[in-house]
Design a protein around this motif. Structure first.
Motif, mmCIF file in Angstrom:
data_model
loop_
_atom_site.group_PDB
_atom_site.id
_atom_site.type_symbol
_atom_site.label_atom_id
_atom_site.label_comp_id
_atom_site.label_asym_id
_atom_site.label_seq_id
_atom_site.Cartn_x
_atom_site.Cartn_y
_atom_site.Cartn_z
ATOM 1 N N ASN A 45 -8.681 26.280 -11.733
ATOM 2 C CA ASN A 45 -9.419 27.644 -10.934
ATOM 3 C C ASN A 45 -9.402 28.517 -11.834
ATOM 4 O O ASN A 45 -9.363 29.917 -11.306
ATOM 5 C CB ASN A 45 -8.586 27.832 -9.475
ATOM 6 N N CYS A 46 -9.495 28.430 -13.117
ATOM 7 C CA CYS A 46 -10.003 29.684 -14.099
ATOM 8 C C CYS A 46 -10.606 29.188 -15.052
ATOM 9 O O CYS A 46 -10.847 27.931 -15.250
ATOM 10 C CB CYS A 46 -8.429 30.404 -14.179
ATOM 11 N N ASP A 47 -11.061 29.976 -16.040
ATOM 12 C CA ASP A 47 -11.720 29.670 -17.151
ATOM 13 C C ASP A 47 -10.883 29.432 -18.338
ATOM 14 O O ASP A 47 -11.299 30.051 -19.672
ATOM 15 C CB ASP A 47 -12.829 30.734 -17.478
ATOM 16 N N THR A 104 -3.144 29.121 -18.318
ATOM 17 C CA THR A 104 -4.065 30.023 -19.388
ATOM 18 C C THR A 104 -3.882 29.706 -20.881
ATOM 19 O O THR A 104 -3.430 30.499 -21.610
ATOM 20 C CB THR A 104 -4.023 31.491 -19.146
#
Length: 158
Positions: A45-47, A104
């Protein structure tokens, strides 16, 4: 604190695609149990490319006790290794925490930019350096870092 085992292993993901939801490396025996890497190429749910270490067979750990583990994961820059993305941490793995890592690890933008050279000829390379220590239930708090001590305390309260 007594080290039980240390191992460095490499994972080359061929035909890499950001369309993959989840990828798993081949399990590697370190100490008395098997470990593997889990990758989420589209992130969690992130880049970012997300990367985790997972104990595959927690049941095989002697006495059912957890393991204190220090590990470093490297997402290799294949042209300039000194520009590789490196993350390291320590964690207590047990029946409640079977994987730990980095949501990340590397931004998808950096991964996709050709000049960054993380993705070359459809392949990405990851290095895992894993140190497994004696059973977490037998550690003496003064022998471990403050961060690991906090993790142990939190797990004991759960």
């Amino acid at each position: 604190m007594e080290k039980q085992a240390h191992k460095t292993f490499y994972w080359i993901i061929k035909n890499f695609s950001l369309q993959s939801e989840r990828l798993c490396s081949v399990p590697v025996l370190i100490g008395d149990c098997k470990w593997r890497l889990l990758a989420y190429p589209k992130g969690s749910n992130c880049d970012y490319f997300s990367l985790y270490l997972e104990v595959v067979d927690f049941e095989s750990m002697s006495c059912g006790l957890g393991r204190y583990v220090k590990f470093r994961l490297t997402f290799v820059n294949q042209v300039s290794p000194n520009l590789s993305a490196v993350r390291e941490t320590e964690c207590c793995f047990d029946d409640k925490c079977t994987s730990w890592g980095f949501t990340t690890m590397l931004s998808l933008r950096k991964l996709q930019e050709e000049h960054n050279r993380y993705l070359v000829n459809g392949e990405v390379k990851i290095i895992a350096e894993v140190e497994v220590f004696e059973a977490a239930g037998t550690l003496i708090e003064s022998e471990i870092s403050e961060e690991a001590s906090e993790l142990l305390s939190k797990k004991q309260r759960e």
